[in-house]
Design a protein around this motif. Structure first.
Motif, PDB file in Angstrom:
ATOM      1  N   SER A 116       0.748  -1.314  -0.074  1.00 49.96           N
ATOM      2  CA  SER A 116       0.158  -0.074   0.012  1.00 49.96           C
ATOM      3  C   SER A 116       0.559   1.209   0.106  1.00 49.96           C
ATOM      4  CB  SER A 116      -0.737  -0.053   1.297  1.00 49.96           C
ATOM      5  OG  SER A 116      -1.547   1.117   1.346  1.00 49.96           O
ATOM      6  N   GLY A 117       1.857   1.229   1.064  1.00 52.31           N
ATOM      7  CA  GLY A 117       2.947   2.511   1.148  1.00 52.31           C
ATOM      8  C   GLY A 117       3.643   2.548  -0.440  1.00 52.31           C
ATOM      9  N   ARG A 118       3.670   1.250  -0.820  1.00 53.13           N
ATOM     10  CA  ARG A 118       4.619   1.837  -2.309  1.00 53.13           C
ATOM     11  C   ARG A 118       3.603   2.452  -3.387  1.00 53.13           C
ATOM     12  NH1 ARG A 118       6.825  -3.096  -0.798  1.00 53.13           N
ATOM     13  NH2 ARG A 118       5.494  -4.470  -1.984  1.00 53.13           N
ATOM     14  N   SER A 119       2.417   1.757  -3.613  1.00 54.10           N
ATOM     15  CA  SER A 119       1.567   2.137  -4.462  1.00 54.10           C
ATOM     16  C   SER A 119       0.981   3.564  -4.206  1.00 54.10           C
ATOM     17  CB  SER A 119       0.194   1.312  -4.403  1.00 54.10           C
ATOM     18  OG  SER A 119      -0.462   1.478  -3.300  1.00 54.10           O
ATOM     19  N   HIS A 120       1.034   3.946  -2.975  1.00 53.58           N
ATOM     20  CA  HIS A 120       0.586   5.471  -2.540  1.00 53.58           C
ATOM     21  C   HIS A 120       1.812   6.391  -2.919  1.00 53.58           C
ATOM     22  CE1 HIS A 120      -2.388   4.227   0.622  1.00 53.58           C
ATOM     23  NE2 HIS A 120      -2.862   4.057  -0.568  1.00 53.58           N
ATOM     24  N   LYS A 121       3.148   5.984  -2.868  1.00 52.15           N
ATOM     25  CA  LYS A 121       4.141   7.036  -3.011  1.00 52.15           C
ATOM     26  C   LYS A 121       4.707   6.848  -4.428  1.00 52.15           C
ATOM     27  CE  LYS A 121       7.492   7.545   0.157  1.00 52.15           C
ATOM     28  NZ  LYS A 121       8.365   7.330   0.833  1.00 52.15           N
ATOM     29  N   SER A 122       4.644   5.769  -4.896  1.00 52.60           N
ATOM     30  CA  SER A 122       5.394   5.715  -6.288  1.00 52.60           C
ATOM     31  C   SER A 122       4.513   4.984  -7.625  1.00 52.60           C
ATOM     32  CB  SER A 122       6.755   5.097  -6.375  1.00 52.60           C
ATOM     33  OG  SER A 122       6.676   3.608  -5.877  1.00 52.60           O
ATOM     34  N   GLY A 123       3.200   4.720  -6.906  1.00 53.24           N
ATOM     35  CA  GLY A 123       2.379   4.015  -8.122  1.00 53.24           C
ATOM     36  C   GLY A 123       2.774   2.551  -8.260  1.00 53.24           C
ATOM     37  N   GLY A 124       2.593   2.207  -9.542  1.00 58.51           N
ATOM     38  CA  GLY A 124       2.775   0.730  -9.952  1.00 58.51           C
ATOM     39  C   GLY A 124       1.730   0.240 -10.628  1.00 58.51           C
ATOM     40  N   GLY A 125       0.527   1.197 -10.635  1.00 58.65           N
ATOM     41  CA  GLY A 125      -0.700   0.682 -11.551  1.00 58.65           C
ATOM     42  C   GLY A 125      -0.637   1.111 -12.690  1.00 58.65           C
ATOM     43  N   LYS A 126      -1.638   1.165 -13.512  1.00 57.04           N
ATOM     44  CA  LYS A 126      -1.645   2.134 -14.614  1.00 57.04           C
ATOM     45  C   LYS A 126      -1.283   3.432 -14.508  1.00 57.04           C
ATOM     46  CE  LYS A 126      -6.376   3.263 -14.777  1.00 57.04           C
ATOM     47  NZ  LYS A 126      -7.647   3.259 -15.584  1.00 57.04           N
ATOM     48  N   LYS A 127      -0.715   4.123 -15.536  1.00 55.43           N
ATOM     49  CA  LYS A 127      -0.350   5.597 -15.975  1.00 55.43           C
ATOM     50  C   LYS A 127      -1.331   6.247 -16.212  1.00 55.43           C
ATOM     51  CE  LYS A 127       4.103   7.797 -16.338  1.00 55.43           C
ATOM     52  NZ  LYS A 127       5.498   7.823 -16.559  1.00 55.43           N
ATOM     53  N   ALA A 128      -1.529   7.386 -15.716  1.00 55.76           N
ATOM     54  CA  ALA A 128      -2.541   8.456 -16.157  1.00 55.76           C
ATOM     55  C   ALA A 128      -1.891   9.284 -17.554  1.00 55.76           C
ATOM     56  CB  ALA A 128      -2.989   9.318 -15.202  1.00 55.76           C
ATOM     57  N   ALA A 129      -2.895   9.757 -18.328  1.00 53.76           N
ATOM     58  CA  ALA A 129      -2.294  10.277 -19.425  1.00 53.76           C
ATOM     59  C   ALA A 129      -1.558  11.467 -18.980  1.00 53.76           C
ATOM     60  CB  ALA A 129      -3.576  10.808 -20.193  1.00 53.76           C
ATOM     61  N   ALA A 130      -0.627  11.910 -19.681  1.00 48.79           N
ATOM     62  CA  ALA A 130       0.242  13.058 -19.639  1.00 48.79           C
ATOM     63  C   ALA A 130      -0.570  14.291 -19.519  1.00 48.79           C
ATOM     64  CB  ALA A 130       1.384  13.139 -20.754  1.00 48.79           C
ATOM     65  N   VAL A 131      -0.100  15.266 -18.577  1.00 50.65           N
ATOM     66  CA  VAL A 131      -0.765  16.457 -18.539  1.00 50.65           C
ATOM     67  C   VAL A 131       0.232  17.470 -19.453  1.00 50.65           C
ATOM     68  CG1 VAL A 131      -1.661  18.260 -17.116  1.00 50.65           C
ATOM     69  CG2 VAL A 131      -1.745  15.911 -16.426  1.00 50.65           C
ATOM     70  N   GLU A 132      -0.287  18.169 -20.180  1.00 47.61           N
ATOM     71  CA  GLU A 132       0.508  19.281 -21.128  1.00 47.61           C
ATOM     72  C   GLU A 132       0.070  20.612 -20.729  1.00 47.61           C
ATOM     73  OE1 GLU A 132       0.345  18.772 -25.391  1.00 47.61           O
ATOM     74  OE2 GLU A 132       1.116  16.743 -25.061  1.00 47.61           O
ATOM     75  N   GLU A 193      -3.104   9.170  -8.777  1.00 50.56           N
ATOM     76  CA  GLU A 193      -4.548   8.530  -8.209  1.00 50.56           C
ATOM     77  C   GLU A 193      -3.939   7.436  -7.453  1.00 50.56           C
ATOM     78  OE1 GLU A 193      -7.409   9.573  -8.047  1.00 50.56           O
ATOM     79  OE2 GLU A 193      -7.032  11.318  -9.547  1.00 50.56           O
ATOM     80  N   PRO A 194      -4.560   7.151  -6.309  1.00 53.36           N
ATOM     81  CA  PRO A 194      -4.060   5.985  -5.266  1.00 53.36           C
ATOM     82  C   PRO A 194      -4.054   4.784  -6.089  1.00 53.36           C
ATOM     83  CG  PRO A 194      -5.691   7.196  -4.145  1.00 53.36           C
ATOM     84  CD  PRO A 194      -5.882   8.005  -5.530  1.00 53.36           C
ATOM     85  N   GLY A 195      -2.816   4.102  -6.030  1.00 52.71           N
ATOM     86  CA  GLY A 195      -2.673   2.542  -6.780  1.00 52.71           C
ATOM     87  C   GLY A 195      -2.200   2.990  -8.093  1.00 52.71           C
TER      88      GLY A 195
END
Length: 309
Positions: A116-132, A193-195
């Protein structure tokens, strides 16, 4: 609100390392899933908090950061701290029997907390679309180069998955010769986003219109207005370049409407090789008088007629 790790372990802030170990062992026995009814959510949550609290307060560096800056300091990324301790290492510190139910439950629960800590801090799930976001630059900045400091705000989850807003200052070195549409990417500096993994943040160069120069690829274009008299008799004018130099522009020959002159190596720097530049094109715009008096017309006929003869 984030939990107080000292309160979780029922310790004072001046507790020594041995106090931390004893408190953890005592409370872990109380809140361990094997010691509580199945699906006791409170016990599970308490036990996860114990894992987190012990991980921080037993590590001198993490504890120092936590004491000074709290949870925000641990999650900011500004400090080079060790990753969360492996649950196996924590287990080995307290329990000798390698295969009992206590160990299996401990590993399962702490692994969940660590994940849980890893996912909250650095993610690991899918990546959100880039923000321009636009990076508006003056032509002078794109000619000479510049450094920008951009203050950004983004949302990230804390250790418990709740969204919080953090601010950062990003430094962007604008390179001589960059063009409109150039993209500068800051990996994982967008919202999270979480996860999931944080989105990338991309700045896209946009060029601010200039009062004198117009850009055409690596070339620069200037419109130079001449009176009819100047076009016929010549003149000397100066042009201030984008880096502040004064460039003399002599007009010696008769200038026809639409005439252009090209000055090599006075255009924009070429981004791949800033020692080289494009060209500067001067387009002459001959401004004719709106009206002439009878005397002026007579003088022109006499002068131009004599010139024709």
């Amino acid at each position: 609100m984030a939990v107080d790790y000292y309160s979780v372990l029922k310790l004072s802030r001046n507790a020594n390392p041995e106090d931390v170990k004893k408190a953890y062992k005592r409370l872990a026995m109380k809140w361990h899933p094997d010691k509580n009814p199945v699906d006791n959510k409170e016990a599970e949550a308490k036990f996860k908090q114990l894992c987190e609290a012990y991980d921080v307060l037993s590590d001198p560096q993490k504890r120092q950061i936590y004491d000074a800056y709290g949870h925000d300091g641990l999650n900011s990324g500004d400090f080079d701290v060790a990753p969360r301790s492996d649950p196996d290492d924590i287990f080995a510190e307290f329990f000798e029997e390698p295969n009992n139910n206590w160990q299996r439950a401990f590993k399962k629960t702490c692994n969940g907390a660590a994940a849980s800590g890893r996912s909250h801090k650095s993610g690991g799930g899918k990546k959100a679309a880039a923000v321009e976001s636009k990076l508006v630059c003056s032509l002078e900045d794109l000619y000479k180069g510049a450094r920008r400091k951009m203050r950004i705000s983004r949302t990230v989850p804390d250790n418990f998955g709740r969204s919080k807003t953090i601010e950062e200052i990003l430094k962007i070195d604008i390179k001589p010769g960059w063009k409109k549409g150039t993209k500068i990417t800051f990996p994982e500096k967008g919202n999270q986003e979480p996860g999931n993994s944080p989105a990338d943040l991309i700045f896209v160069v946009d060029e601010k219109p200039h009062d004198v120069f117009k850009r055409d690829g690596n070339d620069l274009v200037v419109i130079k207005k001449l009176t009819l008299l100047e076009a016929l008799t010549g003149t000397l004018s100066n042009l201030t370049t984008l880096d502040g130099r004064v460039l003399p522009i002599p007009v010696r020959d008769i200038i026809n409407p639409g005439h252009e002159e090209v000055i090599p190596n006075e255009g924009m720097p070429i981004s791949k090789d800033p020692t080289k530049k494009g060209n500067l094109t001067i387009k002459f715009d001959v401004v004719f008088p709106s009206k002439l008096s009878a005397e002026q017309k007579s003088d022109l006929r006499r002068v131009l007629g004599e010139a024709d003869n």
